[in-house]
Design an enzyme around this catalytic site. Structure first.
Site, PDB file in Angstrom:
ATOM      1  N   LYS A 171     -14.273 -20.343 -25.352  1.00 21.55           N
ATOM      2  CA  LYS A 171     -13.217 -19.519 -25.960  1.00 21.55           C
ATOM      3  C   LYS A 171     -13.619 -19.919 -27.526  1.00 21.55           C
ATOM      4  O   LYS A 171     -13.172 -20.848 -28.015  1.00 21.55           O
ATOM      5  CB  LYS A 171     -11.725 -20.213 -25.710  1.00 21.55           C
ATOM      6  CG  LYS A 171     -10.587 -19.182 -26.018  1.00 21.55           C
ATOM      7  CD  LYS A 171      -9.278 -19.607 -25.474  1.00 21.55           C
ATOM      8  CE  LYS A 171      -8.199 -18.857 -26.161  1.00 21.55           C
ATOM      9  NZ  LYS A 171      -8.169 -17.314 -26.435  1.00 21.55           N
TER      10      LYS A 171
ATOM     11  N   ARG B  25      -9.887 -27.098 -21.215  1.00 24.16           N
ATOM     12  CA  ARG B  25     -10.759 -25.741 -21.633  1.00 24.16           C
ATOM     13  C   ARG B  25     -11.091 -25.973 -22.883  1.00 24.16           C
ATOM     14  O   ARG B  25     -12.289 -25.576 -23.255  1.00 24.16           O
ATOM     15  CB  ARG B  25      -9.761 -24.424 -21.511  1.00 24.16           C
ATOM     16  CG  ARG B  25     -10.639 -23.287 -21.689  1.00 24.16           C
ATOM     17  CD  ARG B  25      -9.866 -21.964 -21.381  1.00 24.16           C
ATOM     18  NE  ARG B  25      -8.700 -21.716 -22.340  1.00 24.16           N
ATOM     19  CZ  ARG B  25      -7.899 -20.611 -22.210  1.00 24.16           C
ATOM     20  NH1 ARG B  25      -7.959 -20.027 -21.297  1.00 24.16           N
ATOM     21  NH2 ARG B  25      -6.887 -20.510 -22.975  1.00 24.16           N
TER      22      ARG B  25
ATOM     23  N   GLU C  55     -12.443  -7.982 -18.245  1.00 23.34           N
ATOM     24  CA  GLU C  55     -10.994  -8.222 -18.645  1.00 23.34           C
ATOM     25  C   GLU C  55     -10.375  -7.348 -19.828  1.00 23.34           C
ATOM     26  O   GLU C  55     -11.107  -6.456 -20.025  1.00 23.34           O
ATOM     27  CB  GLU C  55     -10.788  -9.955 -19.190  1.00 23.34           C
ATOM     28  CG  GLU C  55     -11.793 -10.056 -20.321  1.00 23.34           C
ATOM     29  CD  GLU C  55     -11.576 -11.646 -20.655  1.00 23.34           C
ATOM     30  OE1 GLU C  55     -10.706 -12.366 -20.309  1.00 23.34           O
ATOM     31  OE2 GLU C  55     -12.922 -12.113 -21.481  1.00 23.34           O
TER      32      GLU C  55
HETATM   33  N1  PMP Z   1      -9.310 -13.290 -22.080  1.00 18.78           N
HETATM   34  C1  PMP Z   1      -9.343 -13.492 -23.461  1.00 18.78           C
HETATM   35  C2  PMP Z   1     -10.464 -12.887 -24.162  1.00 18.78           C
HETATM   36  C3  PMP Z   1      -8.482 -14.158 -24.039  1.00 18.78           C
HETATM   37  O1  PMP Z   1      -8.717 -14.224 -25.562  1.00 18.78           O
HETATM   38  C4  PMP Z   1      -7.247 -14.730 -23.664  1.00 18.78           C
HETATM   39  C5  PMP Z   1      -6.390 -15.787 -24.359  1.00 18.78           C
HETATM   40  N2  PMP Z   1      -5.520 -14.784 -25.209  1.00 18.78           N
HETATM   41  C6  PMP Z   1      -7.228 -14.494 -22.233  1.00 18.78           C
HETATM   42  C7  PMP Z   1      -8.076 -13.804 -21.689  1.00 18.78           C
HETATM   43  C8  PMP Z   1      -5.950 -15.184 -21.471  1.00 18.78           C
HETATM   44  O2  PMP Z   1      -6.005 -16.456 -21.367  1.00 18.78           O
HETATM   45  P1  PMP Z   1      -4.649 -17.522 -21.343  1.00 18.78           P
HETATM   46  O3  PMP Z   1      -3.887 -16.815 -20.061  1.00 18.78           O
HETATM   47  O4  PMP Z   1      -5.277 -18.627 -21.496  1.00 18.78           O
HETATM   48  O5  PMP Z   1      -4.093 -17.058 -22.313  1.00 18.78           O
END
Ligand code: PMP
Length: 284
Positions: free
Chosen positions: A149, A50, A182
Site C-alpha cells: 500500500k 500491513r 479490484e
Molecule cells: N484496494 C485498494 C487499492 C485500496 O487502496 C484499498 C484501501 N482503500 C482497498 C483495496 C480496500 O482495503 P481495506 O479494506 O483495507 O480498506
C-alpha cells in the site's frame, strides 16, 4: 485537530512536512486508512501489520516499534476525542536531496491524522452503484506488488478519473493479463449460486482488511468463498456484486460496463453481509 508528526502534535494549520520529503517528490512511502467506530479503532493490529509489511518490501525501516506505532495511533484518536472517523497513517522515506536515492534521506517521516470520514450517501447502499472497467491497469507485481500500500496511486487515480468521466463512482481495474484485480480503492466480490468469489491477491488485489473481515463473516455464516482468477465475464454474469473497503464498507454494485447485475438492485447475499458486517463492527 492535532496531527502527529514524528512524535509531536501540531495544529492542523501548523502541521507541515518538508518539500524535500521523498514521499512528495517520488511517492516513496507507505500508508494506511483506518476506521474509528464508537471510539474503537477497527482492526488496528491488522493495519499495523500491513503497514510494516508494505514498508519492509520497499526497504523502508519504520523508526518505531509496532507497539509504539499502535500507541501513537490510539493516542492521536484520544487526543482528538474522535469516536467516529478515519485515520490516515503515512510513513514516507523522509527528507532528502533532489535525487531518487533513499540513502539521501535522514529518517522516515511518520504522520498520523485522525479526521472525518466522507461516507457515501445512504442511497447508494440501498440502490447500488454503477462501475466501469478502466483502461488503466493494476501494477504488475514484478513492477510494484499491488499488495504494497504505497504512495504511488497514479494508475488508480487515472482509473478513478475514467470512472467519473463515464458518470460512475468507481472503476474496476484489471491486471496486466486482463483478469479482474479490484476497484481503485476497494476490493471486489461477486455472488454466484449462493457462493462468493473474489480475485486472489496475486491477481493484483490489495489484501484488504475489509475483504478479510467479509471472508471471515461469510465463513461464520457457512458461505463458501473462492479466491480465484476472475474475468469481466464472471462479473457481468454474476447474480450479485459488491465492493469492500475501509471507507465504503460493503457497497453493492448493480451495473458494470452497462450490464445490469442480477436484478439491478442489491441482492439478498449483499444485504445480509452488510447487516452482518454492521453487527460485527458493533461487537468489536
Ligand atoms: N484496494 C485498494 C487499492 C485500496 O487502496 C484499498 C484501501 N482503500 C482497498 C483495496 C480496500 O482495503 P481495506 O479494506 O483495507 O480498506
Amino acid at each position: 485537530m492535532k496531527i502527529f508528526i514524528d512524535g509531536k502534535y501540531y495544529d492542523r494549520n501548523e502541521a507541515r512536512i518538508s518539500v524535500f520529503d521523498h514521499g512528495l517528490l517520488y511517492g516513496d512511502g507507505v500508508f494506511e486508512g483506518i476506521r474509528i467506530y464508537g471510539g474503537k479503532i477497527f482492526r488496528l493490529r491488522d493495519h499495523i501489520d500491513r503497514l510494516y509489511d508494505s514498508a519492509k518490501s520497499i526497504l523502508l525501516d519504520i523508526p518505531m516499534s509496532k507497539p509504539d506505532m499502535e500507541k501513537a495511533v490510539s493516542d492521536t484518536v484520544r487526543i482528538n476525542e474522535r469516536s467516529e472517523g478515519y485515520i490516515r497513517l503515512v510513513v514516507t522515506r523522509g527528507k532528502g536531496e533532489l535525487g531518487l536515492d533513499p540513502a539521501q534521506c535522514e529518517k522516515p517521516t511518520v504522520v498520523i491524522i485522525a479526521g472525518d470520514i466522507q461516507l457515501y450517501p445512504q442511497e447508494y447502499y440501498e440502490k447500488g452503484i454503477a462501475v466501469v472497467t478502466s483502461s488503466s491497469r493494476r501494477m504488475p507485481s514484478d513492477s510494484l506488488d499491488p499488495r504494497i500500500k504505497s504512495l504511488n496511486y497514479l494508475n488508480n487515480v487515472l482509473a478513478k478519473i475514467e470512472a467519473k468521466q463515464a458518470g460512475c463512482l468507481e472503476a474496476v481495474m484489471l491486471n496486466h493479463e486482463g483478469y479482474v484485480s479490484e476497484c481503485t480503492a476497494d476490493n471486489i466480490f461477486l455472488v454466484r449460486s449462493g457462493k462468493l468469489a473474489t480475485p486472489a491477491v496475486n491477481c493484483g488485489a490489495l489484501g484488504g482488511i475489509t475483504r478479510s473481515a467479509v471472508i471471515g463473516i461469510a465463513g461464520s455464516l457457512g458461505v463458501e468463498v473462492r479466491e480465484a482468477q476472475l474475468t469481466r465475464y464472471d462479473l457481468y454474469t454474476a447474480e450479485e456484486c459488491f465492493m469492500t473497503g475501509t471507507g465504503a464498507e460493503i457497497m453493492p454494485v448493480t451495473k458494470i460496463d452497462g450490464r445490469i447485475i442480477g436484478e439491478g438492485q442489491p441482492g439478498s447475499m449483499t444485504r445480509k453481509l452488510i447487516y452482518e458486517f454492521r453487527k460485527f463492527v458493533e461487537a468489536q
